[in-house]
Design an enzyme around this catalytic site. Structure first.
Site, PDB file in Angstrom:
ATOM      1  CB  SER A  85     -16.947  -5.879   0.202  1.00 23.04           C
ATOM      2  OG  SER A  85     -17.596  -4.917  -0.617  1.00 23.04           O
TER       3      SER A  85
ATOM      4  NE  ARG B 143     -14.777 -14.584  -3.274  1.00 21.92           N
ATOM      5  CZ  ARG B 143     -13.754 -14.732  -2.429  1.00 21.92           C
ATOM      6  NH1 ARG B 143     -12.578 -15.128  -2.886  1.00 21.92           N
ATOM      7  NH2 ARG B 143     -13.916 -14.495  -1.142  1.00 21.92           N
ATOM      8  CG  ASP B 144     -19.402 -19.021  -9.667  1.00 23.72           C
ATOM      9  OD1 ASP B 144     -19.972 -17.913  -9.644  1.00 23.72           O
ATOM     10  OD2 ASP B 144     -19.185 -19.655 -10.714  1.00 23.72           O
ATOM     11  NE  ARG B 145     -20.728 -17.225  -2.430  1.00 19.98           N
ATOM     12  CZ  ARG B 145     -20.162 -16.302  -1.638  1.00 19.98           C
ATOM     13  NH1 ARG B 145     -20.335 -16.337  -0.339  1.00 19.98           N
ATOM     14  NH2 ARG B 145     -19.420 -15.348  -2.140  1.00 19.98           N
TER      15      ARG B 145
ATOM     16  CB  VAL C 142     -16.971  -0.828   0.161  1.00 20.98           C
ATOM     17  CG1 VAL C 142     -17.252   0.196  -0.947  1.00 20.98           C
ATOM     18  CG2 VAL C 142     -15.843  -0.324   1.047  1.00 20.98           C
TER      19      VAL C 142
ATOM     20  CE1 TYR D 143      -4.133   1.713   0.054  1.00 21.33           C
ATOM     21  CE2 TYR D 143      -3.060   3.144   1.650  1.00 21.33           C
ATOM     22  CZ  TYR D 143      -4.099   2.889   0.780  1.00 21.33           C
ATOM     23  OH  TYR D 143      -5.113   3.810   0.623  1.00 21.33           O
TER      24      TYR D 143
ATOM     25  N   GLY E 133     -10.412  -1.977  -6.693  1.00 18.77           N
ATOM     26  CA  GLY E 133      -9.717  -3.018  -5.952  1.00 18.77           C
ATOM     27  C   GLY E 133      -9.214  -4.119  -6.856  1.00 18.77           C
TER      28      GLY E 133
END
Length: 352
Positions: free
Chosen positions: A160, A182-184, A162, A56, A250
């Protein structure tokens, strides 16, 4: 005596170990412009993980034993003030006014310029995430493009903090949101979808479902917020309507990836591409404007018009009377954050 976490200067052979040291130290004497702060809550953010990995650009400003003190967000209570401090009095609540203050410690003596007074929230966890989660979410909705009621935002990393705050700020303006997760497994996806719909998301889809999704293609999608990059980011670009704006904020998919564009994206559909750093966007407002904005957030929260993330926070206790137990809990919490496993909740250190 203060208890302090610092970023170790040593390299651990086991990469899974948090690169942190735990110290107990005397507090320095209070200078004329110094303030003694007792911290109440501080998050462990993805940004903090980047700081620990030296990835960072804004480095910690405070050190102990020549080691940097992490923690860029949080809330504390003023315990004492130097002779020349007129802006604050004991009992005031403060958040960092600048990055790098080092909130991963029980107490600190810092220059008053590093602190910003806020009103009291009914849960300190909310104020602890204002600078890095809540304010950036507000800026994403307000500043990135001119949105109108009925427009749509699509965003990945929808679980998230945010993203969950973006949903709430968007709904206040009549703007609809599509969240990409995300895939799950189907069972886990259903639980996540219901939680996100419960805070006001309009559509929730898996990453593998975005491309060619008929319902998404029928919407006026004017803003895409990409926290992942790579293939996931590309699917957001393809989902934008003509004249839409793509914002990169991000790299959860890894900075080594790439984002593909074709001629039609720029010339045909007239898309705008922007990069976003929350600290820069918030800093574009004056100190007075920031204070008013942060107090407005807290006021909305206290009235129930903004809520903490529906998917929850994981609260990590830092008990000054239990140094060994606190050290173990903190090390494990940072380790979890560094691993970044699917479904990891935002962790908040609570000082008791």
């Amino acid at each position: 005596m203060a208890q302090i976490l610092t970023k170790s200067m040593e390299h651990h052979e086991n990469a899974q170990l948090p690169s942190l040291n735990f110290h107990v130290a005397e507090l320095p004497a209070l200078g004329a412009k110094d303030v003694l702060v007792k911290f109440l809550a501080a998050p462990i953010n993805p940004l903090d993980v980047l700081v620990l990995a030296n990835l960072y650009p804004v480095k910690p400003q405070h050190h102990h034993a020549n080691e940097a003190i992490p923690g860029y967000d949080g809330i504390g209570e003023v315990m004492d003030c130097g002779a020349s401090v007129t802006e604050l009095v004991p009992g005031d609540l403060v958040i960092p006014s600048k990055f790098g203050i080092g909130t991963w410690r029980t107490q600190a003596v810092v220059d008053v310029q590093y602190l910003q007074k806020v009103i009291r929230p009914h849960d300190f966890a909310f104020a602890a995430i204002i600078k890095i989660s809540i304010a950036p979410a507000f800026c994403l909705v307000e500043d990135m493009c001119s949105l109108k009621p009925g427009d749509w935002i699509i965003q990945n990393a929808a679980t998230s903090v945010v993203a969950q705050m973006v949903v709430q700020f968007a709904r206040r303006r009549g703007i609809r949101t599509i969240g990409v997760i995300r895939d799950r497994s189907s069972a886990e996806a259903d639980v996540v979808k219901q939680s996100l719909l419960g805070i006001g998301s309009d559509i929730i889809v898996l990453e593998s479902e975005v491309m060619g999704h008929a319902e998404i293609r029928s919407k006026r999608v004017m803003l895409a917020l990409d926290s992942v990059f790579g293939t996931s980011g590309r699917s957001l670009i393809k989902s934008l309507s003509s004249g839409g704006t793509f914002v990169q904020l991000g790299f959860l998919g890894g900075p080594a990836g790439k984002l593909d564009l074709d001629a039609n994206d720029i010339f045909g559909r007239q898309l705008t591409l922007k990069a976003f750093r929350g600290s820069v966007q918030v800093a574009s407002r004056s100190a007075e404007e920031q204070t008013d904005l942060f107090n407005w957030f807290i006021s909305l929260f206290n009235k129930g018009e903004l809520i903490l993330p529906r998917l929850g926070l994981e609260r990590v206790k830092w008990d000054a009377a239990d140094k060994r137990g606190s050290k173990e809990r903190l090390m494990e919490a940072v380790k979890r954050a560094q691993q970044g496993k699917l479904g990891q909740r935002k962790q908040i250190i609570e000082f008791v």
